[in-house]
Structure formats: structure tokens, C-alpha cells
Design a protein around this motif. Structure first.
Motif, short mmCIF file in Angstrom:
data_model
loop_
_atom_site.label_atom_id
_atom_site.label_comp_id
_atom_site.label_asym_id
_atom_site.label_seq_id
_atom_site.Cartn_x
_atom_site.Cartn_y
_atom_site.Cartn_z
N THR A 162 19.42 -4.08 4.08
CA THR A 162 18.61 -3.40 3.07
C THR A 162 19.45 -2.45 2.24
O THR A 162 19.31 -2.38 1.01
CB THR A 162 17.46 -2.63 3.75
OG1 THR A 162 16.70 -3.51 4.56
CG2 THR A 162 16.56 -1.98 2.71
N LYS A 163 20.34 -1.71 2.91
CA LYS A 163 21.21 -0.78 2.19
C LYS A 163 22.12 -1.52 1.21
O LYS A 163 22.36 -1.05 0.10
CB LYS A 163 22.05 0.01 3.19
CG LYS A 163 21.26 1.00 4.03
CD LYS A 163 22.15 1.73 5.01
CE LYS A 163 21.35 2.72 5.85
NZ LYS A 163 22.22 3.42 6.84
N ARG A 164 22.60 -2.70 1.61
CA ARG A 164 23.46 -3.48 0.72
C ARG A 164 22.67 -3.95 -0.50
O ARG A 164 23.18 -3.92 -1.63
CB ARG A 164 24.04 -4.69 1.46
CG ARG A 164 25.19 -4.34 2.40
CD ARG A 164 25.96 -5.59 2.80
NE ARG A 164 25.11 -6.56 3.51
CZ ARG A 164 24.95 -6.58 4.82
NH1 ARG A 164 25.58 -5.67 5.58
NH2 ARG A 164 24.17 -7.49 5.39
N TYR A 165 21.43 -4.38 -0.27
CA TYR A 165 20.59 -4.83 -1.38
C TYR A 165 20.36 -3.70 -2.38
O TYR A 165 20.51 -3.88 -3.60
CB TYR A 165 19.26 -5.35 -0.84
CG TYR A 165 18.31 -5.82 -1.91
CD1 TYR A 165 18.38 -7.12 -2.41
CD2 TYR A 165 17.32 -4.97 -2.42
CE1 TYR A 165 17.51 -7.56 -3.39
CE2 TYR A 165 16.44 -5.40 -3.40
CZ TYR A 165 16.54 -6.70 -3.89
OH TYR A 165 15.68 -7.11 -4.87
N ILE A 166 19.97 -2.53 -1.86
CA ILE A 166 19.73 -1.37 -2.74
C ILE A 166 21.01 -0.99 -3.48
O ILE A 166 20.97 -0.68 -4.68
CB ILE A 166 19.22 -0.18 -1.90
CG1 ILE A 166 17.82 -0.50 -1.35
CG2 ILE A 166 19.19 1.10 -2.72
CD1 ILE A 166 17.29 0.56 -0.39
N ALA A 167 22.14 -1.05 -2.78
CA ALA A 167 23.41 -0.68 -3.40
C ALA A 167 23.77 -1.65 -4.53
O ALA A 167 24.21 -1.22 -5.61
CB ALA A 167 24.52 -0.67 -2.35
N VAL A 168 23.58 -2.95 -4.30
CA VAL A 168 23.93 -3.94 -5.33
C VAL A 168 23.07 -3.76 -6.57
O VAL A 168 23.57 -3.74 -7.71
CB VAL A 168 23.76 -5.37 -4.76
CG1 VAL A 168 23.85 -6.40 -5.89
CG2 VAL A 168 24.83 -5.66 -3.73
N VAL A 169 21.74 -3.62 -6.37
CA VAL A 169 20.84 -3.42 -7.51
C VAL A 169 21.19 -2.13 -8.25
O VAL A 169 21.22 -2.10 -9.49
CB VAL A 169 19.37 -3.40 -7.05
CG1 VAL A 169 18.44 -3.05 -8.21
CG2 VAL A 169 18.97 -4.75 -6.47
N SER A 170 21.48 -1.07 -7.51
CA SER A 170 21.81 0.21 -8.14
C SER A 170 23.13 0.14 -8.91
O SER A 170 23.24 0.68 -10.01
CB SER A 170 21.88 1.31 -7.07
OG SER A 170 20.64 1.47 -6.42
N VAL A 171 24.11 -0.54 -8.33
CA VAL A 171 25.42 -0.65 -8.99
C VAL A 171 25.31 -1.44 -10.30
O VAL A 171 26.00 -1.16 -11.27
CB VAL A 171 26.43 -1.32 -8.04
CG1 VAL A 171 27.68 -1.76 -8.79
CG2 VAL A 171 26.82 -0.36 -6.93
N VAL A 172 24.41 -2.41 -10.33
CA VAL A 172 24.20 -3.19 -11.55
C VAL A 172 23.36 -2.43 -12.55
O VAL A 172 23.68 -2.40 -13.75
CB VAL A 172 23.53 -4.54 -11.22
CG1 VAL A 172 23.17 -5.29 -12.51
CG2 VAL A 172 24.45 -5.41 -10.36
N GLY A 173 22.27 -1.81 -12.08
CA GLY A 173 21.31 -1.22 -13.00
C GLY A 173 21.61 0.17 -13.50
O GLY A 173 21.35 0.48 -14.67
N LEU A 174 22.15 1.03 -12.65
CA LEU A 174 22.39 2.42 -13.08
C LEU A 174 23.40 2.53 -14.21
O LEU A 174 23.21 3.36 -15.12
CB LEU A 174 22.81 3.26 -11.87
CG LEU A 174 21.69 3.57 -10.87
CD1 LEU A 174 22.21 4.39 -9.70
CD2 LEU A 174 20.53 4.29 -11.55
N PRO A 175 24.49 1.75 -14.22
CA PRO A 175 25.37 1.79 -15.40
C PRO A 175 24.67 1.37 -16.69
O PRO A 175 24.98 1.89 -17.76
CB PRO A 175 26.49 0.81 -15.02
CG PRO A 175 26.52 0.82 -13.55
CD PRO A 175 25.08 0.94 -13.14
#
Length: 225
Positions: free
Chosen positions: A5-18
Motif C-alpha cells: 500500500t505504501k508503494r502504491y501511495i508513493a508511486v501515485v504521489s511521485v507522479v501527481g504531486l510534481p
């Protein structure tokens, strides 16, 4: 929370926050009156939210202004509007305030959803804008609910399709009304101006209130396991 779950949140955040950060940095307001009107209405609409049975979080009226932004504002303006709307929805009368990672994930989801939807909408020729907006609205809904269902399925250890189908069952009818309203507003925009098209918003608010009452009644009467 599992490592998956942490990896999923991290991937989405790394793509979306920038994407969100670039939108803020590149923000150039072309029509200040129009932008502030849409932004104010989006933030107010985000306060009108409903809790769906067995789904963490809430669903609000703010998506309608996001769709109108996709039709009438720049990409940076629309992402900024959507992020402000997400913040209000997350904190306004929230029983539990979101943590920083949760808020980051929420902002990432709306940024990705808007960026994909906006890209689809740009292929429309002026005469086909309302039809293309309807298609772009479906893309926005699919991306947004899909990303959220992805994290819920991991948090609750439930199959993704089961969570997504449950989400669709409760939200599709309401979303279709909102998307149709946005397309109708866009159709009238070139004729009467964007200010006149906003008169359709009270109708959407009435639909929302009926929807909230229906969800509350069905949530008590119909088992959702």
C-alpha cells in the motif's frame, strides 16, 4: 498499512504531486474574473459532500466546477482549482483530518485526473466541444475513481474490481447528471457567455441534495456487504 500500500501511495504521489507543483509554478490567469468565480464556486461546492456507505472519504459537488474548468480554463488554472477543491473537501467538517501523506495522495490523484482529462478534451474541435467534454468527463471519472479504488482495495485487502464496482454503484448516476450539466453549460457558453451558463448550477445543487438523501436512505435499507 502494508508495504504494498505504501508503494502504491508513493508511486501515485511521485507522479501527481510534481504535476500539481508545476501547475502552481506555471499558473497564469487569463481572465481573472472568470477564474476567481470558478475557484470560489468550486471551493463552496466542495463543502457539499456526502458519505458513501462502506467507502472511506466523501464525494462532493466540486467535480462539476473541475469539469467546467477543463472546458473553459487553462490546464494550470484547472489543476489549481481542483487542488483547492480537494483541500476544502478533505478538511471541511471532517471527523478525522487527513495526514500529510493522505493529503498528498489526494492532491496527486486530482492532478493526474485533471491532466489526463484535459489532454483528452484538447482534441475537440470547437463545434464538438460539448460532446468531447462528455467523453473527457468519463475519462476523469474513470481515472479518479480507479486511483482511489486502488488504494482502498489495498488498505482493506479487498479485490480492486469489487471496490471499484461498489464505488460505481453509488456514484455513476449522480456523476452522469453532473457531466451532462457541464456539457450543457459548455454548449451555451459561446452563445450566452460563461456567466449565463452558471445559472444551471442551482439545478445541480438540487440534484445533489436529492442524491444525498437517497444515499442516506439506501445506506440504511440496503446491505452493501
Amino acid at each position: 498499512m502494508t508495504a504494498r500500500t505504501k508503494r502504491y501511495i508513493a508511486v501515485v504521489s511521485v507522479v501527481g504531486l510534481p504535476v500539481a507543483a508545476l501547475a502552481v509554478l506555471a499558473l497564469h490567469i487569463e481572465d481573472l474574473h472568470k477564474f476567481l468565480t470558478y475557484l470560489t464556486l468550486a471551493m463552496l461546492a466542495s463543502a457539499f459532500k456526502v458519505k458513501l456507505p462502506k467507502i472511506p472519504g466523501t464525494y462532493s459537488l466540486g467535480f462539476l466546477l473541475v469539469l467546467l474548468g477543463i472546458a473553459g480554463l487553462s490546464l494550470a488554472e484547472t489543476i489549481f482549482l481542483a487542488c483547492c477543491s480537494a483541500v476544502i473537501q478533505s478538511f471541511w467538517r471532517a471527523k478525522t483530518r487527513p495526514t500529510a501523506p493522505q493529503m498528498g495522495f489526494n492532491l496527486a490523484v486530482v492532478s493526474i485526473s485533471v491532466a489526463v482529462c484535459y489532454g483528452v478534451a484538447q482534441f475537440a474541435v470547437p463545434s464538438m466541444r460539448p460532446l468531447m467534454l462528455a467523453w473527457a468527463s468519463a475519462v476523469y471519472y474513470t481515472v479518479n475513481t480507479g486511483l482511489v479504488a486502488g488504494v482502498i482495495s489495498r488498505l482493506e485487502s479487498r479485490p480492486f474490481l469489487e471496490v471499484w464496482q461498489h464505488w460505481l454503484m453509488w456514484t455513476v448516476p449522480y456523476y452522469l447528471v453532473g457531466a451532462a450539466t457541464a456539457a450543457l453549460m459548455q454548449a451555451y457558453d459561446p452563445v450566452s457567455g460563461w456567466q449565463v451558463s452558471l445559472l444551471a448550477l442551482p439545478m445541480t445543487l438540487l440534484v445533489f441534495l436529492c442524491y444525498r438523501q437517497t444515499v442516506g436512505w439506501m445506506g440504511r435499507k440496503i446491505p452493501v456487504d
